[in-house]
Design an enzyme around this catalytic site. Structure first.
Site, PDB file in Angstrom:
ATOM      1  N   SER A   1       0.840  -1.192   0.000  1.00 22.23           N
ATOM      2  CA  SER A   1       0.000   0.000   0.000  1.00 22.23           C
ATOM      3  C   SER A   1       0.879   1.247   0.000  1.00 22.23           C
ATOM      4  O   SER A   1       1.781   1.369  -0.823  1.00 22.23           O
ATOM      5  CB  SER A   1      -0.970  -0.052   1.182  1.00 22.23           C
TER       6      SER A   1
ATOM      7  N   ASP B   1      -5.124  -3.430  -3.384  1.00 18.27           N
ATOM      8  CA  ASP B   1      -4.156  -3.279  -2.306  1.00 18.27           C
ATOM      9  C   ASP B   1      -3.614  -4.634  -1.838  1.00 18.27           C
ATOM     10  O   ASP B   1      -4.385  -5.538  -1.526  1.00 18.27           O
ATOM     11  CB  ASP B   1      -4.868  -2.562  -1.151  1.00 18.27           C
TER      12      ASP B   1
END
Length: 200
Positions: free
Chosen positions: A52, A197
């Site tokens: 992320s 993600d």
């Protein structure tokens, strides 16, 4: 006579967690260390892994950006990326804040909370068109392939088996690893793979 412990080669691995705008924290910590070293800190590690927002930092460091440059991205462009600029500029007032939160919450139900095109524009200014193979440090940046229900890991070609990602852009990897569901839309890569993600 040297012991086995002394004969082992030391590997320095940096692992950076996600957390959106909280990427300011590891970026600031690394920038502080970098100031003492007087050189880009990315070159001090054998491998940098990040997911992320940590993936953005990992990619930047591997490609020779300084931690200070990455910290500036969060400090100066973070409010734009995460829709905080309007909130910061708006005059105070309980009713006004409540209405703004209500509108944002309603919008969030129907679509991702943040605009991925703004994120892409800001990241491109830092990562440019650099490819993963240009990294001077080994990298691992995970994402999630929702269609195949399996991890998709961007990595440098630091092993003979890892020869698939070195031509892919750092920007593509960054947009994939930060595409947290409900926050940013799923990223469609140049290879037409839908990724989200890596920490989800």
């Amino acid at each position: 006579m040297s012991s086995d412990k002394n004969d082992r080669q030391i590997r320095r691995i940096l692992s950076i967690d996600g957390g959106g705008i909280k990427g300011t924290l590891p970026a600031a910590f690394l920038a502080g260390l970098e100031e003492d070293l007087g050189e880009p800190i990315g070159q001090y590690f054998d491998l940098i892994a990040g997911t992320s927002t940590g993936g953005i930092i990992a990619l930047g460091l591997g490609l020779g950006r300084t931690a200070k440059e990455l910290l500036e991205l969060y400090e100066t462009r973070g409010p734009v990326i995460f829709d905080q600029e309007e909130t910061a500029q708006a005059p105070p007032g309980r009713a006004r804040r409540f209405m703004r939160k209500l509108r944002a919450g309603r919008r969030h139900i129907m679509q991702p909370k943040h605009d991925a095109s703004i994120l892409e524009r800001e990241l491109k200014a830092v990562l440019k068109n650099d490819v993963i193979g240009q990294s001077s440090t080994r990298l691992i940046v995970p994402a999630w392939d929702a269609d195949q229900r399996s991890p998709y890991i961007y990595k440098t070609a630091h092993h003979p088996r890892l020869q698939t990602d070195y031509r892919k852009t750092a920007l593509d990897a960054a947009l994939a690893t930060v595409a947290a569901p409900t926050y940013f839309r799923r990223h469609r890569t140049v290879d037409d793979i839908g990724l989200t993600d890596g920490g989800t």
